[in-house]
Design a protein around this motif. Structure first.
Motif, PDB file in Angstrom:
ATOM      1  N   ALA A  84       0.838  -1.207   0.000  1.00  0.00           N
ATOM      2  CA  ALA A  84       0.000   0.000   0.000  1.00  0.00           C
ATOM      3  C   ALA A  84       0.867   1.249   0.000  1.00  0.00           C
ATOM      4  O   ALA A  84       0.581   2.220  -0.717  1.00  0.00           O
ATOM      5  CB  ALA A  84      -0.941  -0.002   1.210  1.00  0.00           C
ATOM      6  N   VAL A  85       1.941   1.244   0.786  1.00  0.00           N
ATOM      7  CA  VAL A  85       2.858   2.384   0.860  1.00  0.00           C
ATOM      8  C   VAL A  85       3.425   2.695  -0.525  1.00  0.00           C
ATOM      9  O   VAL A  85       3.496   3.865  -0.932  1.00  0.00           O
ATOM     10  CB  VAL A  85       3.991   2.115   1.880  1.00  0.00           C
ATOM     11  N   ALA A  86       3.815   1.671  -1.262  1.00  0.00           N
ATOM     12  CA  ALA A  86       4.382   1.878  -2.607  1.00  0.00           C
ATOM     13  C   ALA A  86       3.358   2.546  -3.525  1.00  0.00           C
ATOM     14  O   ALA A  86       3.699   3.459  -4.287  1.00  0.00           O
ATOM     15  CB  ALA A  86       4.848   0.553  -3.194  1.00  0.00           C
ATOM     16  N   GLN A  87       2.109   2.113  -3.437  1.00  0.00           N
ATOM     17  CA  GLN A  87       1.071   2.714  -4.277  1.00  0.00           C
ATOM     18  C   GLN A  87       0.844   4.180  -3.907  1.00  0.00           C
ATOM     19  O   GLN A  87       0.688   5.035  -4.785  1.00  0.00           O
ATOM     20  CB  GLN A  87      -0.226   1.928  -4.165  1.00  0.00           C
ATOM     21  N   VAL A  88       0.824   4.468  -2.618  1.00  0.00           N
ATOM     22  CA  VAL A  88       0.619   5.852  -2.182  1.00  0.00           C
ATOM     23  C   VAL A  88       1.811   6.713  -2.594  1.00  0.00           C
ATOM     24  O   VAL A  88       1.632   7.842  -3.064  1.00  0.00           O
ATOM     25  CB  VAL A  88       0.374   5.928  -0.656  1.00  0.00           C
ATOM     26  N   THR A  89       3.007   6.199  -2.435  1.00  0.00           N
ATOM     27  CA  THR A  89       4.202   6.948  -2.838  1.00  0.00           C
ATOM     28  C   THR A  89       4.119   7.333  -4.312  1.00  0.00           C
ATOM     29  O   THR A  89       4.385   8.483  -4.676  1.00  0.00           O
ATOM     30  CB  THR A  89       5.478   6.125  -2.566  1.00  0.00           C
ATOM     31  N   ASN A  90       3.726   6.394  -5.148  1.00  0.00           N
ATOM     32  CA  ASN A  90       3.584   6.687  -6.579  1.00  0.00           C
ATOM     33  C   ASN A  90       2.536   7.761  -6.828  1.00  0.00           C
ATOM     34  O   ASN A  90       2.706   8.615  -7.701  1.00  0.00           O
ATOM     35  CB  ASN A  90       3.230   5.415  -7.356  1.00  0.00           C
ATOM     36  N   SER A  91       1.455   7.746  -6.049  1.00  0.00           N
ATOM     37  CA  SER A  91       0.374   8.718  -6.266  1.00  0.00           C
ATOM     38  C   SER A  91       0.767  10.136  -5.863  1.00  0.00           C
ATOM     39  O   SER A  91       0.132  11.096  -6.298  1.00  0.00           O
ATOM     40  CB  SER A  91      -0.894   8.290  -5.525  1.00  0.00           C
ATOM     41  N   LEU A  92       1.801  10.268  -5.040  1.00  0.00           N
ATOM     42  CA  LEU A  92       2.238  11.611  -4.634  1.00  0.00           C
ATOM     43  C   LEU A  92       2.797  12.412  -5.806  1.00  0.00           C
ATOM     44  O   LEU A  92       2.891  13.628  -5.727  1.00  0.00           O
ATOM     45  CB  LEU A  92       3.299  11.537  -3.535  1.00  0.00           C
TER      46      LEU A  92
END
Length: 172
Positions: A84-92
Motif C-alpha cells: 500500500a505504501v508503494a502505491q501511495v508513494t507513486n500517487s504523490l
C-alpha cells in the motif's frame, strides 16, 4: 509544514472519520492521496480484519494476517502495508499534485520508522498537507517525529476541512 492529527476514543472511530473526510473531499472534486482503513469484525468479536483502501480509487489491501487463535502478537502484515505504501508513494507524484495526504494511522510500524512514515515526510517536502490518525500508544512517537509541529485537530470532518482550508492558503 502542514501536518494535522486526530485522535478518537471509540474503536474504529478514527477510521470512520478519515473515510468520511476522504469521501467528502472526493465529492468536492479534490485530488487526494493516502489510505483509509476499514475493519471487518471476525467471528470471535475480539479481533477484526484490517483492510486499507488506497486513495483516490486504488485497490483495497488486507493488512492484517491470521496468526491463529492463541497468538498474541501484532497481526499487521508488513508486506501488505508496504505494498500500500508503494502505491501511495507513486500517487504523490501525480499531475496535479494531490491536495492532501490522508494517513489512516501513525501506528507502531510508523513509530519504528517504517510504513507510511517516509510517505508523510515526502508529502510534506512536496508541500502537500497531511492528515493522520494517531492512537494514544503512539502519540508521543508521532510528536517526536513531527518535531512538535503537528497540530491536533478536533475529530470531526468539519474541523478537518477548516484546518485543510487554512493549510492550503498560500503563505504570504
Amino acid at each position: 509544514m502542514h501536518l494535522a492529527y486526530v485522535m478518537t476514543q471509540d474503536r474504529g472511530a478514527t477510521d470512520r472519520l478519515l473515510s468520511a473526510l476522504a469521501e467528502h473531499l472526493q465529492a468536492q472534486g479534490a485530488s487526494i492521496a493516502g489510505i483509509v482503513q476499514t475493519n471487518t469484525e471476525c467471528h470471535d468479536d475480539a479481533l477484526c480484519d484490517m483492510d486499507v483502501r488506497v486513495l483516490p480509487k486504488g485497490e483495497t489491501i488486507r493488512i492484517s494476517q491470521s496468526l491463529g487463535p492463541q497468538a498474541r502478537g501484532c497481526r499487521l502484515d508488513p508486506a501488505a502495508l508496504e505494498h500500500a505504501v508503494a502505491q501511495v508513494t507513486n500517487s504523490l507524484h501525480a499531475t496535479p499534485l494531490p491536495e492532501v495526504l490522508i494517513v489512516n494511522k501513525f501506528g507502531k510500524h510508523e513509530a519504528d520508522g517504517r510504513g507510511m512514515r517516509p510517505v508523510i515526510g515526502e508529502a510534506m517536502a512536496l508541500g502537500i498537507p497531511v492528515v493522520s490518525g494517531v492512537n494514544k500508544m503512539n502519540v508521543e512517537a508521532f510528536k517526536e517525529f513531527s518535531d512538535g509541529l503537528a497540530v491536533a485537530v478536533e475529530p470531526s470532518v468539519e474541523a478537518l476541512i477548516k484546518w485543510l482550508t487554512t493549510a492550503q492558503q498560500p503563505e504570504v
